[in-house]
Design a protein around this motif. Sequence first.
Motif, mmCIF file in Angstrom:
data_model
loop_
_atom_site.group_PDB
_atom_site.id
_atom_site.type_symbol
_atom_site.label_atom_id
_atom_site.label_comp_id
_atom_site.label_asym_id
_atom_site.label_seq_id
_atom_site.Cartn_x
_atom_site.Cartn_y
_atom_site.Cartn_z
ATOM 1 N N ALA A 1 -2.604 10.655 2.288
ATOM 2 C CA ALA A 1 -1.583 9.705 2.739
ATOM 3 C C ALA A 1 -2.053 8.913 3.959
ATOM 4 N N VAL A 2 -2.701 9.571 4.908
ATOM 5 C CA VAL A 2 -3.194 8.873 6.102
ATOM 6 C C VAL A 2 -4.236 7.836 5.714
ATOM 7 N N ARG A 3 -5.125 8.191 4.813
ATOM 8 C CA ARG A 3 -6.183 7.246 4.418
ATOM 9 C C ARG A 3 -5.616 6.032 3.697
ATOM 10 N N ILE A 4 -4.600 6.234 2.908
ATOM 11 C CA ILE A 4 -4.019 5.109 2.178
ATOM 12 C C ILE A 4 -3.104 4.291 3.080
ATOM 13 N N LEU A 5 -2.304 4.956 3.899
ATOM 14 C CA LEU A 5 -1.297 4.264 4.710
ATOM 15 C C LEU A 5 -1.810 3.833 6.073
ATOM 16 N N GLY A 6 -2.812 4.510 6.594
ATOM 17 C CA GLY A 6 -3.391 4.113 7.863
ATOM 18 C C GLY A 6 -2.645 4.603 9.087
ATOM 19 N N GLY A 7 -1.651 5.449 8.919
ATOM 20 C CA GLY A 7 -0.916 5.934 10.078
ATOM 21 C C GLY A 7 -0.277 7.282 9.812
ATOM 22 N N LEU A 8 -0.195 8.092 10.829
ATOM 23 C CA LEU A 8 0.318 9.445 10.701
ATOM 24 C C LEU A 8 1.820 9.524 10.425
ATOM 25 N N PRO A 9 2.678 8.752 11.088
ATOM 26 C CA PRO A 9 4.122 8.915 10.833
ATOM 27 C C PRO A 9 4.500 8.682 9.365
ATOM 28 N N ASP A 10 3.998 7.603 8.762
ATOM 29 C CA ASP A 10 4.290 7.356 7.352
ATOM 30 C C ASP A 10 3.672 8.429 6.468
ATOM 31 N N ARG B 1 6.087 -1.860 2.146
ATOM 32 C CA ARG B 1 5.907 -2.436 3.483
ATOM 33 C C ARG B 1 5.872 -3.950 3.409
ATOM 34 N N ARG B 2 6.461 -4.578 4.396
ATOM 35 C CA ARG B 2 6.373 -6.042 4.509
ATOM 36 C C ARG B 2 5.142 -6.426 5.313
ATOM 37 N N SER B 3 4.927 -5.725 6.410
ATOM 38 C CA SER B 3 3.728 -5.964 7.201
ATOM 39 C C SER B 3 2.928 -4.671 7.192
ATOM 40 N N HIS B 4 1.660 -4.791 7.290
ATOM 41 C CA HIS B 4 0.791 -3.621 7.200
ATOM 42 C C HIS B 4 0.541 -3.028 8.577
ATOM 43 N N ALA B 5 0.580 -1.721 8.629
ATOM 44 C CA ALA B 5 0.333 -1.027 9.886
ATOM 45 C C ALA B 5 -1.141 -1.158 10.248
ATOM 46 N N PRO B 6 -1.433 -1.447 11.490
ATOM 47 C CA PRO B 6 -2.831 -1.579 11.892
ATOM 48 C C PRO B 6 -3.531 -0.222 11.904
ATOM 49 N N LEU B 7 -4.812 -0.256 11.659
ATOM 50 C CA LEU B 7 -5.605 0.957 11.767
ATOM 51 C C LEU B 7 -5.829 1.267 13.237
ATOM 52 N N LEU C 1 -7.959 -4.762 2.878
ATOM 53 C CA LEU C 1 -8.191 -3.871 1.741
ATOM 54 C C LEU C 1 -6.912 -3.130 1.384
ATOM 55 N N ARG C 2 -6.226 -2.633 2.409
ATOM 56 C CA ARG C 2 -4.966 -1.929 2.177
ATOM 57 C C ARG C 2 -3.943 -2.849 1.506
ATOM 58 N N GLY C 3 -3.863 -4.080 1.963
ATOM 59 C CA GLY C 3 -2.938 -5.047 1.369
ATOM 60 C C GLY C 3 -3.285 -5.346 -0.080
ATOM 61 N N ARG D 1 -12.300 -2.143 -8.878
ATOM 62 C CA ARG D 1 -13.368 -2.740 -8.055
ATOM 63 C C ARG D 1 -13.431 -4.249 -8.258
ATOM 64 N N ARG D 2 -13.358 -4.680 -9.526
ATOM 65 C CA ARG D 2 -13.420 -6.110 -9.824
ATOM 66 C C ARG D 2 -12.221 -6.841 -9.214
ATOM 67 N N ASN D 3 -11.022 -6.286 -9.397
ATOM 68 C CA ASN D 3 -9.817 -6.916 -8.858
ATOM 69 C C ASN D 3 -9.826 -6.959 -7.334
ATOM 70 N N LEU D 4 -10.279 -5.889 -6.700
ATOM 71 C CA LEU D 4 -10.341 -5.868 -5.236
ATOM 72 C C LEU D 4 -11.395 -6.845 -4.718
ATOM 73 N N LYS D 5 -12.528 -6.919 -5.398
ATOM 74 C CA LYS D 5 -13.561 -7.868 -4.983
ATOM 75 C C LYS D 5 -13.026 -9.292 -5.048
ATOM 76 N N THR D 6 -12.338 -9.611 -6.145
ATOM 77 C CA THR D 6 -11.765 -10.948 -6.289
ATOM 78 C C THR D 6 -10.717 -11.207 -5.217
ATOM 79 N N ALA D 7 -9.815 -10.264 -5.027
ATOM 80 C CA ALA D 7 -8.738 -10.441 -4.051
ATOM 81 C C ALA D 7 -9.278 -10.564 -2.630
ATOM 82 N N LEU D 8 -10.236 -9.714 -2.283
ATOM 83 C CA LEU D 8 -10.796 -9.775 -0.929
ATOM 84 C C LEU D 8 -11.605 -11.046 -0.719
#
Length: 168
Positions: free
Chosen positions: A19-28, A71-77, A102-104, A149-156
């Motif tokens: 969960a921390v790796r995907i969400l980027g924050g401990l509370p969530d 989430r509407r805005s992404h939590a910062p790492l 990447l998270r977005g 991988r293909r979709n993320l490469k395109t999106a990023l």
Amino acid sequence: MPDWDALVREHGPAVLRIAVRILGGLPDAEDVTQDVFCEAWQIQASQQVANWPGLLRRLAVLRSLDKLRRRRSHAPLTEDHLVDTAEAPHDRMLARELADRLRGCLCQLPEQQAAVFSLFYFEHLNREEIATTLGTTVGAVSTAHSKARRNLKTALTETLQEPNCDQR
């Protein structure tokens, strides 16, 4: 009936780590961990669970992705979530921004692709372990991994080429 204290003790750290790796924050991530164990409790009440680690990993990924999508805005790492090999502050800032992007993009993927990508890159599971965890075939995992991988490469790539992004 399983020993819940033992299950939480044994698998709780892995669920929280996912969960921390995907969400980027401990509370969530703590909220997701609690939700995962509550959902697992409900599942075991209606059916026998043959693979507790697989079920808990799968639920952790799916619930984390659900929370990320809401989430509407992404939590910062934070510094704790990055492997900081960059020495310059500018490089650290770029690494954080890329991780946020990447998270977005990850939360825009179809559920199966996002789950496979998360388990492969965040949990370092192999395709066979992912197939067992998600209750699918190795071929389906390979296909989802390739598409993710293909979709993320395109999106990023599209995200990094937006007019408001600095080209350096």
